[in-house]
Motif scaffolding. Structure first.
Motif, PDB file in Angstrom:
ATOM      1  N   SER A 125      70.070  71.195  56.194  1.00  0.00           N
ATOM      2  CA  SER A 125      68.890  71.937  55.744  1.00  0.00           C
ATOM      3  C   SER A 125      68.162  71.163  54.657  1.00  0.00           C
ATOM      4  O   SER A 125      66.928  71.102  54.653  1.00  0.00           O
ATOM      5  CB  SER A 125      69.290  73.312  55.200  1.00  0.00           C
ATOM      6  OG  SER A 125      70.118  73.990  56.103  1.00  0.00           O
ATOM      7  N   PHE A 126      68.920  70.556  53.759  1.00  0.00           N
ATOM      8  CA  PHE A 126      68.303  69.777  52.681  1.00  0.00           C
ATOM      9  C   PHE A 126      67.609  68.531  53.219  1.00  0.00           C
ATOM     10  O   PHE A 126      66.586  68.105  52.691  1.00  0.00           O
ATOM     11  CB  PHE A 126      69.330  69.391  51.604  1.00  0.00           C
ATOM     12  CG  PHE A 126      69.886  70.564  50.847  1.00  0.00           C
ATOM     13  CD1 PHE A 126      71.145  70.498  50.277  1.00  0.00           C
ATOM     14  CD2 PHE A 126      69.159  71.739  50.708  1.00  0.00           C
ATOM     15  CE1 PHE A 126      71.671  71.589  49.580  1.00  0.00           C
ATOM     16  CE2 PHE A 126      69.667  72.831  50.019  1.00  0.00           C
ATOM     17  CZ  PHE A 126      70.935  72.751  49.458  1.00  0.00           C
ATOM     18  N   ASN A 127      68.149  67.940  54.274  1.00  0.00           N
ATOM     19  CA  ASN A 127      67.467  66.813  54.911  1.00  0.00           C
ATOM     20  C   ASN A 127      66.103  67.246  55.404  1.00  0.00           C
ATOM     21  O   ASN A 127      65.110  66.536  55.249  1.00  0.00           O
ATOM     22  CB  ASN A 127      68.280  66.257  56.093  1.00  0.00           C
ATOM     23  CG  ASN A 127      69.210  65.135  55.669  1.00  0.00           C
ATOM     24  OD1 ASN A 127      68.983  64.468  54.666  1.00  0.00           O
ATOM     25  ND2 ASN A 127      70.254  64.888  56.442  1.00  0.00           N
ATOM     26  N   HIS A 128      66.042  68.410  56.011  1.00  0.00           N
ATOM     27  CA  HIS A 128      64.766  68.937  56.481  1.00  0.00           C
ATOM     28  C   HIS A 128      63.826  69.171  55.310  1.00  0.00           C
ATOM     29  O   HIS A 128      62.663  68.769  55.336  1.00  0.00           O
ATOM     30  CB  HIS A 128      64.948  70.255  57.250  1.00  0.00           C
ATOM     31  CG  HIS A 128      65.421  70.081  58.649  1.00  0.00           C
ATOM     32  ND1 HIS A 128      66.679  70.464  59.065  1.00  0.00           N
ATOM     33  CD2 HIS A 128      64.813  69.568  59.741  1.00  0.00           C
ATOM     34  CE1 HIS A 128      66.816  70.191  60.352  1.00  0.00           C
ATOM     35  NE2 HIS A 128      65.697  69.649  60.790  1.00  0.00           N
ATOM     36  N   ILE A 129      64.342  69.806  54.277  1.00  0.00           N
ATOM     37  CA  ILE A 129      63.501  70.125  53.120  1.00  0.00           C
ATOM     38  C   ILE A 129      63.010  68.841  52.442  1.00  0.00           C
ATOM     39  O   ILE A 129      61.841  68.733  52.059  1.00  0.00           O
ATOM     40  CB  ILE A 129      64.259  71.017  52.118  1.00  0.00           C
ATOM     41  CG1 ILE A 129      64.556  72.377  52.757  1.00  0.00           C
ATOM     42  CG2 ILE A 129      63.441  71.226  50.837  1.00  0.00           C
ATOM     43  CD1 ILE A 129      65.388  73.305  51.889  1.00  0.00           C
ATOM     44  N   ASP A 130      63.896  67.855  52.316  1.00  0.00           N
ATOM     45  CA  ASP A 130      63.502  66.571  51.711  1.00  0.00           C
ATOM     46  C   ASP A 130      62.354  65.941  52.494  1.00  0.00           C
ATOM     47  O   ASP A 130      61.388  65.436  51.913  1.00  0.00           O
ATOM     48  CB  ASP A 130      64.684  65.577  51.696  1.00  0.00           C
ATOM     49  CG  ASP A 130      65.777  65.979  50.724  1.00  0.00           C
ATOM     50  OD1 ASP A 130      66.905  65.445  50.848  1.00  0.00           O
ATOM     51  OD2 ASP A 130      65.513  66.827  49.841  1.00  0.00           O
ATOM     52  N   ALA A 131      62.478  65.971  53.824  1.00  0.00           N
ATOM     53  CA  ALA A 131      61.449  65.358  54.664  1.00  0.00           C
ATOM     54  C   ALA A 131      60.134  66.112  54.560  1.00  0.00           C
ATOM     55  O   ALA A 131      59.055  65.515  54.518  1.00  0.00           O
ATOM     56  CB  ALA A 131      61.920  65.310  56.117  1.00  0.00           C
ATOM     57  N   ILE A 132      60.223  67.422  54.492  1.00  0.00           N
ATOM     58  CA  ILE A 132      59.005  68.226  54.364  1.00  0.00           C
ATOM     59  C   ILE A 132      58.327  67.924  53.033  1.00  0.00           C
ATOM     60  O   ILE A 132      57.099  67.780  52.952  1.00  0.00           O
ATOM     61  CB  ILE A 132      59.321  69.732  54.487  1.00  0.00           C
ATOM     62  CG1 ILE A 132      59.871  70.059  55.870  1.00  0.00           C
ATOM     63  CG2 ILE A 132      58.079  70.573  54.214  1.00  0.00           C
ATOM     64  CD1 ILE A 132      60.427  71.460  56.013  1.00  0.00           C
ATOM     65  N   ARG A 133      59.130  67.799  52.014  1.00  0.00           N
ATOM     66  CA  ARG A 133      58.589  67.481  50.677  1.00  0.00           C
ATOM     67  C   ARG A 133      57.827  66.149  50.714  1.00  0.00           C
ATOM     68  O   ARG A 133      56.759  66.004  50.140  1.00  0.00           O
ATOM     69  CB  ARG A 133      59.722  67.398  49.655  1.00  0.00           C
ATOM     70  CG  ARG A 133      59.238  67.458  48.204  1.00  0.00           C
ATOM     71  CD  ARG A 133      60.352  67.243  47.218  1.00  0.00           C
ATOM     72  NE  ARG A 133      61.240  68.386  47.129  1.00  0.00           N
ATOM     73  CZ  ARG A 133      62.530  68.374  47.460  1.00  0.00           C
ATOM     74  NH1 ARG A 133      63.098  67.275  47.894  1.00  0.00           N
ATOM     75  NH2 ARG A 133      63.251  69.460  47.349  1.00  0.00           N
ATOM     76  N   GLU A 134      58.387  65.165  51.444  1.00  0.00           N
ATOM     77  CA  GLU A 134      57.731  63.872  51.617  1.00  0.00           C
ATOM     78  C   GLU A 134      56.379  64.014  52.290  1.00  0.00           C
ATOM     79  O   GLU A 134      55.410  63.352  51.933  1.00  0.00           O
ATOM     80  CB  GLU A 134      58.600  62.963  52.508  1.00  0.00           C
ATOM     81  CG  GLU A 134      59.481  61.990  51.798  1.00  0.00           C
ATOM     82  CD  GLU A 134      58.764  61.191  50.739  1.00  0.00           C
ATOM     83  OE1 GLU A 134      59.146  61.324  49.567  1.00  0.00           O
ATOM     84  OE2 GLU A 134      57.799  60.462  51.075  1.00  0.00           O
ATOM     85  N   MET A 135      56.336  64.894  53.270  1.00  0.00           N
ATOM     86  CA  MET A 135      55.105  65.053  54.052  1.00  0.00           C
ATOM     87  C   MET A 135      53.962  65.581  53.203  1.00  0.00           C
ATOM     88  O   MET A 135      52.806  65.295  53.459  1.00  0.00           O
ATOM     89  CB  MET A 135      55.328  66.053  55.191  1.00  0.00           C
ATOM     90  CG  MET A 135      56.051  65.511  56.385  1.00  0.00           C
ATOM     91  SD  MET A 135      56.260  66.861  57.585  1.00  0.00           S
ATOM     92  CE  MET A 135      57.295  66.054  58.757  1.00  0.00           C
ATOM     93  N   VAL A 136      54.293  66.408  52.210  1.00  0.00           N
ATOM     94  CA  VAL A 136      53.229  67.046  51.420  1.00  0.00           C
ATOM     95  C   VAL A 136      53.207  66.503  50.003  1.00  0.00           C
ATOM     96  O   VAL A 136      52.721  67.131  49.077  1.00  0.00           O
ATOM     97  CB  VAL A 136      53.393  68.582  51.395  1.00  0.00           C
ATOM     98  CG1 VAL A 136      53.335  69.138  52.796  1.00  0.00           C
ATOM     99  CG2 VAL A 136      54.678  68.992  50.703  1.00  0.00           C
ATOM    100  N   THR A 137      53.722  65.276  49.863  1.00  0.00           N
ATOM    101  CA  THR A 137      53.892  64.704  48.528  1.00  0.00           C
ATOM    102  C   THR A 137      52.586  64.579  47.755  1.00  0.00           C
ATOM    103  O   THR A 137      52.576  64.531  46.529  1.00  0.00           O
ATOM    104  CB  THR A 137      54.641  63.341  48.661  1.00  0.00           C
ATOM    105  OG1 THR A 137      55.082  62.942  47.394  1.00  0.00           O
ATOM    106  CG2 THR A 137      53.750  62.292  49.277  1.00  0.00           C
ATOM    107  N   ASP A 138      51.460  64.556  48.486  1.00  0.00           N
ATOM    108  CA  ASP A 138      50.157  64.466  47.817  1.00  0.00           C
ATOM    109  C   ASP A 138      49.760  65.749  47.116  1.00  0.00           C
ATOM    110  O   ASP A 138      48.790  65.763  46.364  1.00  0.00           O
ATOM    111  CB  ASP A 138      49.061  64.144  48.855  1.00  0.00           C
ATOM    112  CG  ASP A 138      49.251  62.746  49.410  1.00  0.00           C
ATOM    113  OD1 ASP A 138      48.654  62.443  50.461  1.00  0.00           O
ATOM    114  OD2 ASP A 138      50.017  61.974  48.794  1.00  0.00           O
ATOM    115  N   SER A 139      50.470  66.806  47.418  1.00  0.00           N
ATOM    116  CA  SER A 139      50.062  68.088  46.844  1.00  0.00           C
ATOM    117  C   SER A 139      51.130  68.601  45.881  1.00  0.00           C
ATOM    118  O   SER A 139      52.140  69.167  46.300  1.00  0.00           O
ATOM    119  CB  SER A 139      49.840  69.100  47.971  1.00  0.00           C
ATOM    120  OG  SER A 139      49.819  70.399  47.454  1.00  0.00           O
TER     121      SER A 139
END
Lengths: 389, 339
Positions: A125-139
């Protein structure tokens, strides 16, 4: 069974969905078809992802998910995920959503099944969350939202015992039972067999906290080891590797839950359903669903705060193929009584005409609200249809 | 090395096995040359009766129950036969309660509803862990840690809840009664929970707690009790052999690379069967000499069920001549017989 499973299920499924959508929207820019290329700009893609993430990690949404409750049925889960996808400007028709759902389902089933120990599902789950965080890192505001949510997840799940986490895993396995949809990328990477079942290895490191099989030890009445003997374990196991991090950030160690689609093409995300659909249909028909009310409450809550596209808009639908492929694709040969392996296109429409079932439901819950136009100037009359189903 | 067991023809079941501990129960009915098998799928128990000549199979499905509703979507956690001197009963435990049927599944003779809180708490509610003890008791575990003791008459449906044992605080995972047939064993029952705590009991009008063996915060998912020795299978893949009454650890086996889901003992020969999520079934031989307090365990055989997370494995007879296996998502009962 477990009443705590829903938040992780939605986050993980949502994560897989974001991986696929992200990859397919990027691929639009690389397609040879001039009619399609550049339709979903970098900015559009980011906006789609940001909108979805904003809802998925909103306080209200998570609060609803975290209430102790049974898992949703597949139907309700699909509704929630579709609605999540539609918080963006993108529209997926039901057939496309079905195929996307199949992909998400099989990806998550693989991860849960292969999870070395139940606690590792948190790392996934944290892998998913980490990746999602990367995707929206501009915000930064979205990043903060995600961090808050992750803190809540950590607080809720890390104190649970291994037995309780196994119960959660068993609850999820029950949800995904009898799903044997074949996915090209899984078949290609040899993690799935032609019959749809996943490959389970009998080698590699043992889970954290376990010992390599093959040893018997005897003890005296004072607890001291007095003898030991080995036996052939029939596998090829090595000691456990270091434990992954359960903090907000850190090395999760496991690769399960990471984005496998970043280097894939449309080919790789083809799916073929081996199961007779009756087995899945049976899951839905098990008794009257006592959750129907709860599920709809959640959806109502979501939709109440969300923009609802007006039904009255003129038909300016622009259909974009998320998964364009060649027409004469042979597919993988299968047994004679299996359905033939067709090419499945997921169609995403940037559309102001909501024509999905959910919006119909939405109409029952909320009043129609007038919406500001999205970036609809992007070639309203551009039609890119590649239907070779 | 000659293979100890070879694979026989599998028995097809109506729906696949769910990922639940101890998800296979076997009842051998010698006078009728039949063996019954049960496998749990969601809210249904698949029951197959197989004739020994391999020619006749008949299927039956039992559903979970809820209050006055005949069928329910509440999930079944376990199904097991309880063999008592006067009768055999099939017991089903679910999220709502406990159902007891005549051994062929034809008639339900008893229903016990679990207490559920009015507003759902984060703690799941269910019954799990089934054992027949001595002449007349059936014991069932609950997610709260309680063990319910039912008094079963030699016939009829006048089954009553005679006692509730409250030693565990974590959810019960499995229970086992002494299966050697010997009347000399003091310990009659052992119960296990999610923390790995083992409680050893003596049965009677009031059950007596003989010993509490602490766990190491590792769930014990499957248990057997034979000649006073507790055989416990854990989530770490280890098997431990304890002397029940004293709690002394005799041996520890690094048996499996994943969570153990099922243990079984063939009481006449001391053969032990262990099965786990790692796709492996292992056969061991136990020799226990209570007089000298010695416990010997020897590894005999491995069988790999490819690409399957095993959830049930049981011997089909008291000698361990044959055993059967179920796996998550598999719609068959795989059988093996000694070569």
């Amino acid at each position: 069974m477990s009443l705590r499973t829903l938040p992780l299920l939605v986050i993980n499924m949502g994560g897989e969905m974001l991986y696929i959508l992200d990859q397919r929207l990027r691929a639009q820019n690389e397609t040879d078809d001039k009619a399609l290329r550049g339709f979903w700009s970098e900015e559009d893609r980011k906006r789609v992802l940001n909108d979805i993430v904003r809802t998925m990690f909103s306080k209200a949404f998570l609060e609803e998910l975290m209430k102790p409750q049974d898992l949703y049925s597949h139907k309700a889960l699909r509704c929630v995920l579709t609605r999540l996808a539609h918080t963006s400007i993108m529209r997926l028709n039901p057939a496309s959503m079905d195929r996307l759902y199949d992909l998400m389902t099989m990806a998550l089933k693989h991860q849960i099944l292969l999870c070395p120990r139940p606690r590792d599902f948190l790392l996934i789950s944290f892998n998913h969350i980490d990746a999602i965080r990367e995707m929206v890192t501009d915000s930064p505001s979205l990043v903060n939202q995600i961090n808050d949510a992750q803190r809540q997840i950590i607080e809720m799940y890390t104190p649970l015992s291994d037995g309780e986490l196994q119960l959660m895993r068993q609850t999820l396995l029950a949800l995904f039972q009898d799903f044997h949809i074949r996915v090209s990328i899984f078949l290609k990477e040899k993690i799935q067999n032609p019959d749809g079942r996943f490959v389970l290895s009998t080698s590699g490191p043992v889970p954290h906290g376990s010992e390599v099989p093959g040893l018997i030890r005897w003890f005296n009445s004072r607890g001291r080891e007095v003898r030991r003997r080995e036996f052939p374990s029939g596998g090829c196991y090595t000691s456990a590797v270091r434990e992954g991090s359960f903090d907000i950030s850190g090395d999760r160690v496991t690769r399960l839950g990471k984005n496998k689609y970043s280097a894939t093409s449309a080919e790789d995300t083809r799916t073929s359903d081996t199961s007779k659909n009756t087995s899945k249909a049976k899951q839905e028909s098990v008794g009257p669903n006592p959750l129907a009310k709860e599920e709809l409450n959640l959806l109502a809550k979501l939709m109440g705060g969300m923009e609802v596209w007006s039904l009255a808009q003129a038909d300016t639908g622009i259909r974009v193929n998320l998964f364009p492929t060649d027409e004469d694709d042979g597919g993988i040969s299968v047994g004679t009584d299996e359905p033939s392996f067709g090419v499945i296109n997921i169609q995403a429409t940037k559309d102001h005409q909501a024509n999905t079932e959910l919006t119909r439901i939405a109409a029952e819950f909320t009043e129609q609200q007038d919406q500001p136009e999205g970036p609809s100037n992007k070639g309203d009359d551009l039609l890119a249809m590649m239907d070779d189903l | 090395m000659a293979k100890m067991y070879h694979k026989e023809k599998s028995i097809q079941i109506k729906s696949s096995a769910s990922a639940l501990y101890n998800n296979l129960s076997v009842l051998r009915i010698a006078p009728r040359c039949l063996t019954y098998f049960t496998v749990v799928h969601a809210n249904v128990v698949n029951m197959v009766s197989a004739s020994w000549d391999g020619l006749n199979y008949s299927h039956r499905q039992l559903q979970s129950k809820e209050g006055n509703v005949a069928t329910s979507s509440s999930l079944i956690m376990q199904a097991a036969w309880c063999v008592l001197p006067s009768r055999d009963l099939l017991v089903l435990t679910s999220q709502k309660g406990i159902q007891m049927y005549e051994s062929d599944g034809s008639i339900m003779v008893y229903w016990h509803a679990l207490e559920t809180p009015e507003t759902p708490t984060a703690q799941a509610v269910f019954a799990r862990g089934i054992a027949a003890v001595r002449e007349k008791y059936i014991c069932v575990g609950v997610s709260s840690g309680s063990v319910l003791v039912f008094d079963v008459p030699s016939k009829g449906s006048n089954i009553t809840l005679s006692e509730v044992l409250e030693e565990h605080t974590e959810a019960i995972t499995d229970m086992a009664s002494e299966c050697s047939g010997s009347m000399e064993c003091i310990a009659d029952l052992v119960s296990a929970d999610d923390s790995g705590l083992l409680c050893v009991w003596k049965s009677g009008g009031d059950f007596q707690l003989l010993n509490k063996i602490p766990g190491f915060d590792t769930s014990c998912s499957s248990l057997k009790l034979w000649k006073g020795t507790v055989i416990a299978g854990y989530g770490t893949g280890q098997i431990r052999l304890y002397e029940g009454v004293t709690g002394i650890l005799h041996a520890e086996v690094n048996a499996h690379a994943r969570w153990i889901y099922s243990l079984d003992i063939a009481p006449f020969t001391g053969l032990l069967l262990s099965a786990a999520e790692d796709s492996l079934v292992r056969v061991w031989h136990l020799t226990i000499t209570p007089e000298t307090n010695s416990v010997e365990i020897e590894h005999l055989y491995n069988e790999c069920v490819t690409d399957t997370q095993i959830c049930g494995a049981k011997f089909c007879d008291g000698d361990g001549y044959a055993f059967a296996v179920t796996g998550y998502d598999l719609s068959e009962i795989i059988r093996y017989t000694q070569a």
